[in-house]
Design an enzyme around this catalytic site. Structure first.
Site, PDB file in Angstrom:
ATOM      1  N   SER A 239      -0.761  37.081  21.639  1.00  0.00           N
ATOM      2  CA  SER A 239      -1.646  35.917  23.243  1.00  0.00           C
ATOM      3  C   SER A 239      -3.359  36.455  23.559  1.00  0.00           C
ATOM      4  O   SER A 239      -3.957  36.857  22.914  1.00  0.00           O
ATOM      5  CB  SER A 239      -0.822  35.398  24.148  1.00  0.00           C
ATOM      6  OG  SER A 239      -1.166  34.443  24.704  1.00  0.00           O
ATOM      7  N   ASP A 467       3.373  26.978  16.017  1.00  0.00           N
ATOM      8  CA  ASP A 467       2.667  28.033  17.141  1.00  0.00           C
ATOM      9  C   ASP A 467       1.392  26.195  17.951  1.00  0.00           C
ATOM     10  O   ASP A 467       1.201  25.531  16.657  1.00  0.00           O
ATOM     11  CB  ASP A 467       1.025  28.754  16.900  1.00  0.00           C
ATOM     12  CG  ASP A 467       1.289  29.624  17.622  1.00  0.00           C
ATOM     13  OD1 ASP A 467       1.443  29.636  18.614  1.00  0.00           O
ATOM     14  OD2 ASP A 467       1.479  30.797  17.190  1.00  0.00           O
ATOM     15  N   HIS A 514       4.532  30.053  19.506  1.00  0.00           N
ATOM     16  CA  HIS A 514       3.458  30.933  20.826  1.00  0.00           C
ATOM     17  C   HIS A 514       3.600  32.391  20.193  1.00  0.00           C
ATOM     18  O   HIS A 514       3.251  33.067  20.192  1.00  0.00           O
ATOM     19  CB  HIS A 514       2.641  30.062  21.539  1.00  0.00           C
ATOM     20  CG  HIS A 514       2.140  31.305  21.824  1.00  0.00           C
ATOM     21  ND1 HIS A 514       0.968  31.523  21.627  1.00  0.00           N
ATOM     22  CD2 HIS A 514       1.133  31.629  23.283  1.00  0.00           C
ATOM     23  CE1 HIS A 514       0.319  32.841  21.972  1.00  0.00           C
ATOM     24  NE2 HIS A 514       0.515  31.995  22.808  1.00  0.00           N
TER      25      HIS A 514
END
Length: 539
Positions: A239, A467, A514
């Site tokens: 991320s 995701d 994610h």
């Protein structure tokens, strides 16, 4: 710090007396259909009751104790080392930074696991603070070192926004099985249990402000590398950590063997974010980070994605994301842009640009803070055993309530909706193609005759099949990286072509969202081991 120290004394009493609040809350709600829970407003979203939330706020578990508890779930590591140089006491109300205590008695002795209890041992596990230059600058580090063999390769892992290295607890054991590798995980400066110096940006220019915010993190990483005397390493970033990994590779070239980006933020270009016009909240999938139930993600495969598209790379096609990426021009803009989107509410834009972070709200909430955090943790960790989910909830809250520091960089880097103000799609193709000196260091004022260009590095982009991060940006990045390689090889010598290692590929982790490293940790670890062994073969 030994296990007794980490969970001992008054801190241990508070931890032991606190029940598994989220687990018990879920048990009471087990008769309620999941869909009804999702449709519920505030009462259903914040699963922790007022009384339980107050009890947790009152218990005030220190971050060091919370991190230690999470690390105790690492297989074969019965008593994880946990230093107490930061996060050993609850944050005082008036402190401006997380205090750094360098006393010897705050350090943690390494823990060794032998082949008698560790089938992949012997290994040595370490927890320590690495002091950097300047006032109150230090990085929290957790590492796993293989014993009785040569140390030839290094893996460095960077977490996402507001998180901490403890979130990689499902990966340390699996990744440290690879012979010849040492695994490091770092808390970004101003996050986790790293020191938290005041965050300030002095530049007035928009682009310079973005660069200064990025430098806050990447300069600390480079200083850590020098302190650790690591010349080359493989860098994994999740991320926001993936965004920073790209920024590091561009500013400090010549030190990476491979770059692995796990659901990185900031790749796609959004013209509204770049030009200060904000996307409509309904178009921003970042809200899924707080609303998705992870149990549903990890238990069910996405029927729209063929099995051939998962963890294959190169030839896969995730919801036509590859074709979507190919419709974009080199700037990242779509050939047929959609109608302009509505701006976000002014109050939200104001809070974002004023650096009022989500963690500020948790701190201001006082006794309601744990309840607010449960709205995220109860969904984010719903696929885990109740005791692990509770440990991660305690860990997350212990980090969120710390004094603000690195979290304030977000408004300079991302616009509301998780779109980058300086999108990586504009610059990721430069990774592995920078000018460096003949000894491998980055250039500054070195004579041109002493410079050479990097010969490319492999770049791997990983996404979960569920995701919320846009994988089309990953395919667009893959395309630009490979196009840059072809362009560079056109004027390269025979020897340069032979030694060029530039490449890019996208992989999809099944039944993951994610947080691919946690949702699908077994497959993620397997893919990572393959990528690490690939580096070893090309050393």
């Amino acid at each position: 710090m030994t296990a007794t120290t980490a969970n001992g004394g008054s801190d241990d009493a508070r931890v032991r007396t606190q029940q598994s609040l989220l687990a018990s809350q879920r048990a009471r709600e087990s008769s309620t259909p999941a869909e009804e829970n999702r449709k519920a407003k505030f009462g259903g979203f914040f699963t922790l009751g007022y009384k339980e939330g107050f009890n947790q706020w009152w218990a005030n578990i220190p971050a060091a104790a919370a991190e230690h508890t999470v690390m105790s779930y690492i297989p074969y590591l019965r008593k994880p080392p946990t230093h107490t140089q930061t996060g050993s006491a609850p944050p005082p109300a008036n402190a401006s930074t997380m205090s750094l205590n360098s006393s010897v008695d705050r350090e943690a002795a390494p823990v060794r696991t032998t082949s008698l209890v560790d089938p992949y041992g012997p290994r040595q596990w370490n927890s320590q603070m690495v002091k950097l230059g300047g006032r109150n600058r230090a990085l929290n580090e957790f590492s796993v070192e293989r014993l009785d063999e040569a140390h030839e390769q290094n893996l460095v892992m960077l977490h996402g926004y507001g998180a901490g290295l403890g979130f990689f607890y499902k990966n340390f054991e699996g990744l440290s099985r690879v012979p010849g590798w040492t695994v490091y995980a770092l808390d970004l400066l101003g996050m986790g249990r790293s020191s938290r110096p005041p965050f300030r940006v002095h530049a007035k220019d928009r682009q310079k402000s973005i660069t200064e915010a990025e430098d806050w993190f990447v300069d600390a990483l480079e200083e850590w590398r020098v302190k650790r005397n690591i010349h080359r390493f493989t860098l994994l970033g999740h991320s926001l950590g993936g965004y920073m990994a790209v920024a590091y590779a561009l500013k400090y070239p010549g030190h990476l063997n491979k770059l692995i980006l796990a659901s990185p933020v900031g790749i796609p270009e959004d013209p509204y974010a770049v030009n200060a016009a904000m996307p409509d909240p309904t178009d921003s999938t970042v809200t899924n980070e707080f609303s998705q139930d992870q149990a549903a993600i990890t238990e069910h495969s996405n029927p729209k994605i063929p099995d051939s598209a998962k963890t294959k790379g190169d030839n896969n096609n995730f919801l036509n994301a590859r074709s979507k990426a190919q419709k974009q021009d080199v700037s990242g803009d779509e050939a047929n842009p959609s109608a302009p989107r509505k701006p976000l509410p002014k109050w939200l834009t104001y809070l974002w640009d004023a650096n009022i972070s989500p963690f500020s709200l948790v701190r201001w909430a006082g006794p309601l803070g744990p309840r607010f955090v449960s709205g995220w943790t109860s969904r984010r960790f719903s696929h885990l055993p109740p005791d692990e989910a509770q440990a991660l909830h305690n860990y997350a809250y212990s980090l969120f309530k710390q004094r603000g520091s690195g979290e304030y960089a977000l408004a300079y880097i991302l616009a509301p909706g998780a779109f980058a103000r300086s999108p990586l799609i504009r610059r990721i193709h430069g990774v592995g193609r920078q000018m460096i000196t003949t000894n491998g260091s980055a250039t500054s004022s070195v004579a041109v005759a002493q410079q050479r260009r990097e010969n490319g590095i492999p770049i791997v982009l990983m996404y979960g099949e569920n995701d919320w991060m846009d994988i089309a940006g990953g395919y667009a990045a893959e395309q630009k990286i490979n196009e840059e390689r072809e362009r560079a090889l056109q004027s390269a010598s025979t020897d340069e072509k032979k030694h060029d290692r530039g490449s890019a590929k996208c992989l999809i982790i099944k039944k993951a969202g994610h947080h691919v490293y946690l949702d699908g940790f077994e497959e993620f670890n397997e893919v990572m081991r393959e990528e690490m062994m690939d580096v070893s073969r090309h050393k």
